[in-house]
Motif scaffolding. Sequence first.
Motif, PDB file in Angstrom:
ATOM      1  N   LEU A 245     -24.906  15.846 -18.160  1.00 52.19           N
ATOM      2  CA  LEU A 245     -25.315  14.439 -18.203  1.00 52.19           C
ATOM      3  C   LEU A 245     -24.575  13.627 -17.149  1.00 52.19           C
ATOM      4  O   LEU A 245     -25.177  12.793 -16.463  1.00 52.19           O
ATOM      5  CB  LEU A 245     -25.081  13.869 -19.604  1.00 52.19           C
ATOM      6  N   HIS A 246     -23.272  13.888 -17.001  1.00 50.18           N
ATOM      7  CA  HIS A 246     -22.528  13.193 -15.951  1.00 50.18           C
ATOM      8  C   HIS A 246     -23.098  13.503 -14.563  1.00 50.18           C
ATOM      9  O   HIS A 246     -22.970  12.692 -13.638  1.00 50.18           O
ATOM     10  CB  HIS A 246     -21.055  13.586 -15.992  1.00 50.18           C
ATOM     11  N   ALA A 247     -23.724  14.658 -14.414  1.00 49.67           N
ATOM     12  CA  ALA A 247     -24.183  15.091 -13.098  1.00 49.67           C
ATOM     13  C   ALA A 247     -25.558  14.561 -12.715  1.00 49.67           C
ATOM     14  O   ALA A 247     -26.003  14.788 -11.588  1.00 49.67           O
ATOM     15  CB  ALA A 247     -24.206  16.615 -13.033  1.00 49.67           C
ATOM     16  N   VAL A 248     -26.228  13.838 -13.622  1.00 50.72           N
ATOM     17  CA  VAL A 248     -27.579  13.367 -13.285  1.00 50.72           C
ATOM     18  C   VAL A 248     -27.708  11.854 -13.220  1.00 50.72           C
ATOM     19  O   VAL A 248     -28.702  11.350 -12.694  1.00 50.72           O
ATOM     20  CB  VAL A 248     -28.637  13.915 -14.269  1.00 50.72           C
ATOM     21  N   ALA A 249     -26.738  11.103 -13.753  1.00 51.08           N
ATOM     22  CA  ALA A 249     -26.858   9.641 -13.762  1.00 51.08           C
ATOM     23  C   ALA A 249     -25.476   9.028 -13.970  1.00 51.08           C
ATOM     24  O   ALA A 249     -24.603   9.643 -14.603  1.00 51.08           O
ATOM     25  CB  ALA A 249     -27.804   9.173 -14.866  1.00 51.08           C
ATOM     26  N   PRO A 250     -25.268   7.801 -13.488  1.00 50.90           N
ATOM     27  CA  PRO A 250     -23.969   7.145 -13.700  1.00 50.90           C
ATOM     28  C   PRO A 250     -23.794   6.710 -15.145  1.00 50.90           C
ATOM     29  O   PRO A 250     -24.763   6.311 -15.810  1.00 50.90           O
ATOM     30  CB  PRO A 250     -24.033   5.941 -12.760  1.00 50.90           C
ATOM     31  N   VAL A 251     -22.574   6.767 -15.625  1.00 55.17           N
ATOM     32  CA  VAL A 251     -22.255   6.306 -16.968  1.00 55.17           C
ATOM     33  C   VAL A 251     -21.642   4.913 -16.911  1.00 55.17           C
ATOM     34  O   VAL A 251     -20.964   4.558 -15.934  1.00 55.17           O
ATOM     35  CB  VAL A 251     -21.290   7.283 -17.680  1.00 55.17           C
ATOM     36  N   VAL A 252     -21.905   4.129 -17.937  1.00 53.95           N
ATOM     37  CA  VAL A 252     -21.240   2.846 -18.146  1.00 53.95           C
ATOM     38  C   VAL A 252     -20.591   2.954 -19.524  1.00 53.95           C
ATOM     39  O   VAL A 252     -21.283   3.041 -20.529  1.00 53.95           O
ATOM     40  CB  VAL A 252     -22.229   1.675 -18.092  1.00 53.95           C
ATOM     41  N   ALA A 253     -19.260   2.992 -19.560  1.00 53.30           N
ATOM     42  CA  ALA A 253     -18.552   3.343 -20.790  1.00 53.30           C
ATOM     43  C   ALA A 253     -17.603   2.243 -21.225  1.00 53.30           C
ATOM     44  O   ALA A 253     -17.008   1.542 -20.403  1.00 53.30           O
ATOM     45  CB  ALA A 253     -17.771   4.647 -20.595  1.00 53.30           C
ATOM     46  N   ILE A 254     -17.475   2.111 -22.544  1.00 51.21           N
ATOM     47  CA  ILE A 254     -16.417   1.310 -23.155  1.00 51.21           C
ATOM     48  C   ILE A 254     -15.706   2.187 -24.184  1.00 51.21           C
ATOM     49  O   ILE A 254     -16.232   3.212 -24.601  1.00 51.21           O
ATOM     50  CB  ILE A 254     -16.948   0.032 -23.836  1.00 51.21           C
ATOM     51  N   TRP A 255     -14.512   1.779 -24.566  1.00 54.95           N
ATOM     52  CA  TRP A 255     -13.821   2.537 -25.598  1.00 54.95           C
ATOM     53  C   TRP A 255     -13.969   1.861 -26.948  1.00 54.95           C
ATOM     54  O   TRP A 255     -14.271   0.679 -27.063  1.00 54.95           O
ATOM     55  CB  TRP A 255     -12.358   2.747 -25.255  1.00 54.95           C
ATOM     56  N   ASP A 256     -13.761   2.671 -27.997  1.00 56.01           N
ATOM     57  CA  ASP A 256     -13.622   2.152 -29.353  1.00 56.01           C
ATOM     58  C   ASP A 256     -12.258   2.611 -29.858  1.00 56.01           C
ATOM     59  O   ASP A 256     -11.322   2.719 -29.069  1.00 56.01           O
ATOM     60  CB  ASP A 256     -14.793   2.598 -30.228  1.00 56.01           C
ATOM     61  N   ASP A 257     -12.137   2.942 -31.124  1.00 56.02           N
ATOM     62  CA  ASP A 257     -10.801   3.221 -31.652  1.00 56.02           C
ATOM     63  C   ASP A 257     -10.306   4.643 -31.408  1.00 56.02           C
ATOM     64  O   ASP A 257      -9.123   4.863 -31.158  1.00 56.02           O
ATOM     65  CB  ASP A 257     -10.709   2.895 -33.140  1.00 56.02           C
ATOM     66  N   HIS A 258     -11.207   5.641 -31.441  1.00 57.11           N
ATOM     67  CA  HIS A 258     -10.706   7.015 -31.407  1.00 57.11           C
ATOM     68  C   HIS A 258     -10.233   7.455 -30.027  1.00 57.11           C
ATOM     69  O   HIS A 258      -9.590   8.513 -29.914  1.00 57.11           O
ATOM     70  CB  HIS A 258     -11.763   7.967 -31.961  1.00 57.11           C
ATOM     71  N   GLU A 259     -10.517   6.686 -29.000  1.00 55.69           N
ATOM     72  CA  GLU A 259      -9.847   6.933 -27.727  1.00 55.69           C
ATOM     73  C   GLU A 259      -8.351   6.648 -27.845  1.00 55.69           C
ATOM     74  O   GLU A 259      -7.562   7.041 -26.973  1.00 55.69           O
ATOM     75  CB  GLU A 259     -10.448   6.054 -26.626  1.00 55.69           C
ATOM     76  N   PHE A 260      -7.954   5.984 -28.937  1.00 53.63           N
ATOM     77  CA  PHE A 260      -6.546   5.680 -29.242  1.00 53.63           C
ATOM     78  C   PHE A 260      -6.171   6.342 -30.563  1.00 53.63           C
ATOM     79  O   PHE A 260      -5.562   7.398 -30.585  1.00 53.63           O
ATOM     80  CB  PHE A 260      -6.353   4.168 -29.343  1.00 53.63           C
ATOM     81  N   ALA A 261      -6.542   5.692 -31.675  1.00 49.93           N
ATOM     82  CA  ALA A 261      -6.313   6.204 -33.023  1.00 49.93           C
ATOM     83  C   ALA A 261      -7.211   5.420 -33.965  1.00 49.93           C
ATOM     84  O   ALA A 261      -7.587   4.285 -33.681  1.00 49.93           O
ATOM     85  CB  ALA A 261      -4.839   6.044 -33.433  1.00 49.93           C
ATOM     86  N   ASN A 262      -7.554   6.002 -35.091  1.00 52.95           N
ATOM     87  CA  ASN A 262      -8.516   5.389 -36.002  1.00 52.95           C
ATOM     88  C   ASN A 262      -8.132   3.957 -36.374  1.00 52.95           C
ATOM     89  O   ASN A 262      -6.984   3.654 -36.685  1.00 52.95           O
ATOM     90  CB  ASN A 262      -8.616   6.228 -37.286  1.00 52.95           C
ATOM     91  N   ASP A 263      -9.150   3.075 -36.330  1.00 51.53           N
ATOM     92  CA  ASP A 263      -8.986   1.660 -36.696  1.00 51.53           C
ATOM     93  C   ASP A 263      -7.872   0.978 -35.893  1.00 51.53           C
ATOM     94  O   ASP A 263      -7.004   0.281 -36.431  1.00 51.53           O
ATOM     95  CB  ASP A 263      -8.741   1.496 -38.196  1.00 51.53           C
ATOM     96  N   THR A 264      -7.959   1.151 -34.601  1.00 51.57           N
ATOM     97  CA  THR A 264      -7.003   0.517 -33.689  1.00 51.57           C
ATOM     98  C   THR A 264      -7.124  -0.998 -33.731  1.00 51.57           C
ATOM     99  O   THR A 264      -8.217  -1.549 -33.806  1.00 51.57           O
ATOM    100  CB  THR A 264      -7.259   1.003 -32.249  1.00 51.57           C
ATOM    101  N   TRP A 265      -5.981  -1.663 -33.670  1.00 55.81           N
ATOM    102  CA  TRP A 265      -5.933  -3.111 -33.423  1.00 55.81           C
ATOM    103  C   TRP A 265      -4.837  -3.343 -32.379  1.00 55.81           C
ATOM    104  O   TRP A 265      -4.217  -2.390 -31.904  1.00 55.81           O
ATOM    105  CB  TRP A 265      -5.694  -3.898 -34.713  1.00 55.81           C
ATOM    106  N   SER A 266      -4.618  -4.575 -31.984  1.00 53.83           N
ATOM    107  CA  SER A 266      -3.723  -4.827 -30.846  1.00 53.83           C
ATOM    108  C   SER A 266      -2.298  -4.348 -31.086  1.00 53.83           C
ATOM    109  O   SER A 266      -1.606  -3.967 -30.135  1.00 53.83           O
ATOM    110  CB  SER A 266      -3.713  -6.324 -30.499  1.00 53.83           C
ATOM    111  N   GLY A 267      -1.859  -4.345 -32.336  1.00 53.22           N
ATOM    112  CA  GLY A 267      -0.468  -3.981 -32.612  1.00 53.22           C
ATOM    113  C   GLY A 267      -0.274  -2.668 -33.334  1.00 53.22           C
ATOM    114  O   GLY A 267       0.844  -2.370 -33.778  1.00 53.22           O
ATOM    115  N   GLY A 268      -1.325  -1.853 -33.475  1.00 53.59           N
ATOM    116  CA  GLY A 268      -1.170  -0.596 -34.186  1.00 53.59           C
ATOM    117  C   GLY A 268      -2.514   0.017 -34.520  1.00 53.59           C
ATOM    118  O   GLY A 268      -3.540  -0.324 -33.941  1.00 53.59           O
TER     119      GLY A 268
END
Length: 556
Positions: A245-268
């Motif tokens: 999929l990366h090889a056929v079209a550009p991606v436009v991505a944002i992150w959610d919590d699991h790129e960090f840890a479940n139920d991320t907020w600014s301080g934890g």
Amino acid sequence: MTSRHRSPEPSPAAPTRTPSRRTVVKAAAAGAVLAAPLAAALPAGAADTAPAFLHGVASGDPLPDGVLLWTRVTPVPEAVPGSGIGPDTEVGWAVATDKAFANVVAKGSVTATAAADHTVKADVRGLAPATTYWYRFTAGPTDSPAARTRTAPAADAAVPGLRFGVVSCANWEAGYFSSYRHLAARGDLDAWLHLGDYIYEYGTGQYGTRDTVVRPHAPANEITTLADYRIRHARYKTDPDLQALHAVAPVVAIWDDHEFANDTWSGGAENHTEGAEGSWTDRQAAAKRAYFEWMPVRPALAGTTYRRLRFGKLLDLSLLDLRSFRSQQVKVGNGSVDDPERTITGRAQLDWLKAGLKASDTAWRLVGNSVMISPFAIGALPAELLRPLAELLGLPKGGLALNTDQWDGYTDDRRELLAHLKANAIRNTVFLTGDIHMAWANDVPYHAGTYPLSASAATEFVVTSVTSDNLDDTLKVPEGTVAAVAEPVIRAANRHVHWVDTDRHGYGVLDITAERAQMDYYVVSDRTDPRATSAWARSYRTRSGTQRVERTYSPV
């Protein structure tokens, strides 16, 4: 840089934005992608010959005059991701109008270093708008695979239509990424949107695998350090369907919590134990650094993914970061969800979003939104459904149910944003959302309690997960069992919800013209089958000027 060409191939005709382009390219791509082997990862000895490009190539954040190119080079076999070792390596890049690279229009070089985990990016400019290009990287005697990308239309261009793949929530251990393979096979995407949870942070067997780890994470432990996050991103980038999929079209991505840890907020985060897992400040910084190293994302501001892209006069796309600035999640019942001091966006981002929506002169305003903005409340469900629903969505186990990790937990921000849409007569706003592991088609009402007698401010299309657990997975029942009971109950309590599918995995295809924005929902046959098939499930559209969703009975 010395040009190194593969065996010449016939150069395709310059693509045009017509149905014939979609049909021809789609047919050719489908044959190539669906026939490809679907091994879960590259063999361990694949880097014995180095330099090597083991993690594919990618492009992202298309502009009218350019695009961001990405790859990771393994300069020597021991320079594995997260190791912090390996020599500096010059990596050349080239962009051409044809796959044979007979007409190279841009080229250059960057240096891959251990400090950046040997990932590299090239922010290529000077390209033509609304044009398909081929690109590749070179290190020493080795060429990367050639891949396709596409620039955005000129800012003032009258664009007849655009088409985007839409995905979120891909848990490696729960199954294979067949959704990515089927999107790649289409061959008709201008870009694809990843709305968050591109990776998951848990250790092996700790999250949503229906008691079966289909394929184990690397590293096996929960990721907390920079090396951990780099290794986890690298494991995902070995997936052949994701590479395709990366090889056929550009991606436009944002992150959610699991790129960090479940139920991320600014301080934890809910899934972070301060001290035992280091400091949150260090963990968050490590996660962000690895994300920007491993993703073809152009950060608008240091340490955030909120930014805006324009696609001619047809649409602009505001991309949100709903984790870096939010207040901590609260429990329902004491009125704290309505506290005006609490925020999901942060003041600066909310002001930026409001200003952008007001100033927009495009036909449509899309908002890439990682958690559901439509209100969701429900009273009594059958006991056998309430507990897993509560577990999946973070709901209380009785009485009024709200998921306070969504905009429902930050109602003052939502009221302010929707009031802004109303006060400025801003129309054709569509929220594109992931996170919840279910597919939804919603109106976004100003006042949910009186809807549909009151007006709708916007609409929302929510895509289900690529592999992450939904309700039938949690209950360990056949697919579709839960939806038959839960959908009518959810819709009865939420009259702005036109459809919800609680049980299936898949992806969306968003097709936009000046007259309407349509989401076609697709489902895969079995997330644990590397050769899973795909089938159209439903389609919903928003016609220009209506701010309401309606069902349509065929995909585009």
